[in-house]
Design a protein around this motif. Structure first.
Motif, mmCIF file in Angstrom:
data_model
loop_
_atom_site.group_PDB
_atom_site.id
_atom_site.type_symbol
_atom_site.label_atom_id
_atom_site.label_comp_id
_atom_site.label_asym_id
_atom_site.label_seq_id
_atom_site.Cartn_x
_atom_site.Cartn_y
_atom_site.Cartn_z
ATOM 1 N N THR A 262 18.869 -6.278 9.270
ATOM 2 C CA THR A 262 18.520 -4.890 9.296
ATOM 3 C C THR A 262 16.764 -5.225 8.586
ATOM 4 N N ILE A 263 15.886 -4.813 9.615
ATOM 5 C CA ILE A 263 14.458 -5.111 9.303
ATOM 6 C C ILE A 263 13.837 -3.887 8.726
ATOM 7 N N VAL A 264 13.254 -3.844 7.490
ATOM 8 C CA VAL A 264 12.674 -2.714 6.791
ATOM 9 C C VAL A 264 11.156 -2.915 6.853
ATOM 10 N N LYS A 265 10.559 -1.830 7.063
ATOM 11 C CA LYS A 265 9.103 -1.765 6.685
ATOM 12 C C LYS A 265 8.384 -0.748 5.862
ATOM 13 N N LEU A 266 7.531 -0.998 5.211
ATOM 14 C CA LEU A 266 6.710 -0.405 4.285
ATOM 15 C C LEU A 266 5.169 -0.340 4.914
ATOM 16 N N GLN A 267 4.650 0.618 5.551
ATOM 17 C CA GLN A 267 3.212 0.792 6.045
ATOM 18 C C GLN A 267 2.537 1.392 5.231
ATOM 19 N N PHE A 268 1.328 0.623 4.417
ATOM 20 C CA PHE A 268 0.606 1.234 3.611
ATOM 21 C C PHE A 268 -0.742 1.602 4.190
ATOM 22 N N GLN A 269 -1.290 2.654 4.165
ATOM 23 C CA GLN A 269 -2.923 2.985 4.712
ATOM 24 C C GLN A 269 -3.200 4.114 4.100
ATOM 25 N N ASN A 270 -4.622 3.815 3.392
ATOM 26 C CA ASN A 270 -5.236 4.813 2.607
ATOM 27 C C ASN A 270 -4.367 5.618 1.829
ATOM 28 N N ASP B 139 4.987 -3.200 13.892
ATOM 29 C CA ASP B 139 4.697 -1.736 13.776
ATOM 30 C C ASP B 139 5.906 -0.885 14.212
ATOM 31 N N THR B 140 6.718 -1.047 15.304
ATOM 32 C CA THR B 140 7.892 -0.261 15.607
ATOM 33 C C THR B 140 9.042 -0.942 15.307
ATOM 34 N N LEU B 141 9.366 -2.137 14.698
ATOM 35 C CA LEU B 141 10.345 -3.116 14.425
ATOM 36 C C LEU B 141 11.235 -3.235 15.752
ATOM 37 N N GLU B 142 10.713 -3.221 16.794
ATOM 38 C CA GLU B 142 11.362 -3.177 18.162
ATOM 39 C C GLU B 142 11.667 -4.921 18.232
ATOM 40 N N THR B 143 13.180 -5.245 18.904
ATOM 41 C CA THR B 143 13.329 -6.568 19.084
ATOM 42 C C THR B 143 12.466 -6.989 20.305
ATOM 43 N N CYS C 147 7.741 -10.306 4.237
ATOM 44 C CA CYS C 147 6.133 -11.050 4.396
ATOM 45 C C CYS C 147 5.206 -10.051 4.408
ATOM 46 N N TRP C 148 4.143 -10.272 4.305
ATOM 47 C CA TRP C 148 2.906 -9.084 4.334
ATOM 48 C C TRP C 148 2.073 -9.452 5.637
ATOM 49 N N LEU D 61 6.984 8.710 3.217
ATOM 50 C CA LEU D 61 7.428 9.261 2.162
ATOM 51 C C LEU D 61 6.476 9.807 1.074
ATOM 52 N N ALA D 62 7.062 10.602 0.274
ATOM 53 C CA ALA D 62 6.302 11.104 -0.901
ATOM 54 C C ALA D 62 6.135 10.021 -1.930
ATOM 55 N N VAL D 63 4.808 9.956 -2.428
ATOM 56 C CA VAL D 63 4.508 8.745 -3.440
ATOM 57 C C VAL D 63 4.481 9.463 -4.802
ATOM 58 N N GLU D 64 5.141 9.027 -5.676
ATOM 59 C CA GLU D 64 4.856 9.216 -7.109
ATOM 60 C C GLU D 64 3.904 8.143 -7.689
ATOM 61 N N GLY D 65 2.715 8.509 -8.387
ATOM 62 C CA GLY D 65 1.872 7.505 -8.751
ATOM 63 C C GLY D 65 0.575 7.382 -8.004
ATOM 64 N N GLU D 66 0.137 6.088 -7.746
ATOM 65 C CA GLU D 66 -1.124 5.973 -6.799
ATOM 66 C C GLU D 66 -0.957 4.729 -6.293
ATOM 67 N N ILE D 67 -1.070 4.692 -4.974
ATOM 68 C CA ILE D 67 -0.996 3.545 -4.214
ATOM 69 C C ILE D 67 -2.500 2.862 -3.969
ATOM 70 N N PRO D 68 -2.780 1.586 -4.484
ATOM 71 C CA PRO D 68 -4.325 1.335 -4.346
ATOM 72 C C PRO D 68 -4.821 1.313 -2.805
ATOM 73 N N LEU D 69 -6.045 1.758 -2.739
ATOM 74 C CA LEU D 69 -6.736 2.110 -1.714
ATOM 75 C C LEU D 69 -6.904 1.074 -0.738
ATOM 76 N N TRP D 70 -7.230 -0.294 -1.331
ATOM 77 C CA TRP D 70 -7.311 -1.409 -0.709
ATOM 78 C C TRP D 70 -5.959 -1.964 -0.131
ATOM 79 N N LEU D 71 -4.684 -1.469 -0.331
ATOM 80 C CA LEU D 71 -3.476 -2.101 0.277
ATOM 81 C C LEU D 71 -3.438 -1.370 1.521
ATOM 82 N N ASN D 72 -3.739 -1.827 2.459
ATOM 83 C CA ASN D 72 -3.714 -1.552 4.046
ATOM 84 C C ASN D 72 -3.035 -2.789 4.624
ATOM 85 N N GLY D 73 -1.608 -2.374 5.315
ATOM 86 C CA GLY D 73 -0.978 -3.444 5.910
ATOM 87 C C GLY D 73 0.530 -3.100 5.835
#
Length: 535
Positions: free
Chosen positions: A105-113, A199-203, A530-531, A67-79
């Motif tokens: 429905t399982i949804v993920k937001l993967q944050f990295q750098n 990571d893949t959300l696979e059952t 959960c995180w 996704l395109a991000v508006e604003g700034e995601i903290p660089l420490w937020l990795n997970g």
């Protein structure tokens, strides 16, 4: 009005909360969206029918993209932030009736750098796979049951219900990361415990309990830490609750102790429960499981429950170490889905003199269940019909008093007299704490429509609101190395009334917007998350 020797005080102060507005944002991270992955759209409800996207089935089984991000995601937020919920409310031409019925429905937001990859996928429970294969409902959901063809079929369905065979395994309520790294999606049926790949959300398959404790139900919200898994199992035959612990890496639950119900024909609903450092608190609500309603094919006014005010309400406190009941107190009548936290009160000599436990309390008003019917959520948008709620604070003394207190922890007008879907800094689980994050209300509304930061010391709330938006549960993630309780970020997913939606990051301290990232299409409302930190 609730008349009770331990009755609580109702508050009526004027609105005094602050509302933080959206910051001026610039696009700082832009990534190419990955192609859609998965089956064609299963959507049968037309997006132009004016239903809010929060209450509309997910458009397709599976999607992933950056996704395109508006604003700034903290660089420490990795997970990875995972959110579970009932995202598909129809099968074939049949539309489900209640928010809690939909297929998970399982949804993920993967944050990295500073980058964000999002995705969603249907959890492939037996209930979901059977419904897809047969194009009809095949298992009992929260308010739905397969229609019997004839009387013999009805008798057979009852037998399957008593054995648990016809109960759903649709794990559409919560998702937890166990101490050994396994990620499990849960609902209130024990069979509805399903392992997924974060990571893949696979059952990946069923989470099979290896013990012989039996029973059909458990708390949808266990207490999960890096060292243990605590859960409550209601006993519908001999009314009470088993309190059980599961060690890291094990599938075997071991009984810590048992609580016998003090009132009513059956146990009270235990959707969640709180703990302190040394104690487990077992709630006994007058909203009680009802076997008669469970057997019915059509929903009753209170679905699988009955309201028994004459049975009274109680809070029980059990020692984690010994399994013995430390105290059981009668409290004013209450209804809660979600406990926030609990902690021990210590006197000057270091002795525990009681327990304080906070929850999202619905003023003992059972109508909250009816207000979550999809027809009402879709048709009554903008009408001020959301039942009042507050941060209910139980004060449970250890000095032998038979009575505990229930009062508002802060003026309910601070958060719009609506509160639910809560989280705290997990480092403060079971400890004295100051801050909580939840969904509140900007009235008029028929559903919680704000994010609120609660300051339980200053007794104030700071609210985020955007017109037409419905945010899901805010999850707090602490900054590594943080020394302040609110040093971190709050993650939520927002559904918009124009059919869109986005991921949202707020600063845990100031509660100002840090970043948002728009989804290719709006997602339905989700429940709990959960995180999962990056390995």
């Amino acid at each position: 009005m609730i008349n009770h020797p331990c009755d609580y005080i109702k508050y009526g102060f004027p609105l005094g909360n602050s509302v933080s507005s959206k910051r001026d944002l610039t696009i700082t991270k832009v990534a190419t969206q990955l192609p859609v992955v998965g089956a064609p759209s299963l959507e049968t409800e037309i997006m132009g029918n004016r239903n809010h996207v929060a209450w509309t089935s997910v458009r397709q089984e599976r999607w992933e993209g950056e996704l395109a991000v508006e604003g700034e995601i903290p660089l420490w937020l990795n997970g990875t932030y995972l959110r579970n919920g009932p995202g598909m409310w129809h099968i074939g031409d049949y539309n489900f009736r209640h928010l809690f019925d939909g297929y998970a429905t399982i949804v993920k937001l993967q944050f990295q750098n500073g980058h964000l990859v999002a995705g969603h996928r249907q959890i492939e429970s037996e209930a979901y796979k059977a419904a897809k294969k047969n194009n009809k409902l095949c298992y009992r959901e929260f308010s739905e049951a397969p229609k019997p063809k004839n009387f013999l079929n009805y008798i057979g369905n009852l037998a399957k219900l008593l054995s648990g065979a016809s109960l759903t395994d649709n794990a559409n309520t919560g998702v937890v990361k166990l101490g050994d790294g396994r990620v499990v999606c849960l609902t209130e049926t024990q069979k509805g415990s399903i392992i997924i790949d974060p990571d893949t959300l696979e059952t990946l398959g069923k989470f099979e309990y290896s013990d012989l404790l039996g029973g059909l139900l458990h708390s949808a919200h266990p207490i999960v830490t890096d060292t243990e898994f605590l859960t409550l199992l209601p006993d519908l035959v001999n009314p009470g609750y088993l309190v059980a612990r599961m060690e890291v890496g094990s599938n075997e639950r071991k009984v810590i102790g048992r609580v016998n119900c003090r009132g009513g024909p059956s146990p009270g609903w235990v959707h969640s429960f709180p703990v302190t450092e040394h104690y487990i608190i077992i709630p006994e609500m007058p909203l009680r499981y009802c076997a008669k309603n469970l057997l019915k094919a059509e929903p009753t006014p209170l679905y699988k429950f009955e309201w028994h005010p004459n049975s009274k309400a109680f809070m029980h406190v059990m020692s984690k170490a010994s399994g013995k009941i430390v105290t059981s107190v009668e409290v004013p009548l209450y209804i809660t889905f979600h406990f926030i936290n609990a902690y021990e009160e210590i006197d000057e000599e270091g002795r525990v003199i009681g327990v304080v436990s906070d929850c999202c309390e619905h003023n003992a008003d059972t109508s909250i269940l009816d207000k979550l019917r999809l027809q009402k959520l879709r048709s009554l948008s903008g009408q001020d019909i959301l039942p009042d709620a507050r941060v209910g604070r139980f004060i449970i003394p250890f000095h032998g008093s038979p009575c505990g207190k229930l009062e508002a922890a802060l003026d309910p007008n601070e958060h719009g007299r609506g509160i639910d879907m809560c989280s705290i800094n997990p480092n403060y689980l079971g400890k004295k704490y100051r801050y909580a994050y939840a969904c509140g209300a900007q009235r008029p509304c028929n559903f919680p429509n704000t994010l609120t930061k609660l300051d339980l010391v200053q007794k104030k709330a700071n609210n985020w609101y955007e017109e037409g938006a419905i945010p899901s549960e805010p999850l707090f993630v602490s900054r590594p190395g943080a020394t302040e309780e609110d040093d971190g970020v709050v993650i939520s997913m927002v559904s918009q009334n124009n059919g869109g939606g986005y991921a949202l990051l707020l600063d845990g301290s100031s509660f100002e917007e840090l970043a948002r990232a728009k989804f290719p299409y709006g997602l339905p409302y989700g429940l709990h998350g959960c995180w999962v930190p990056k390995k």
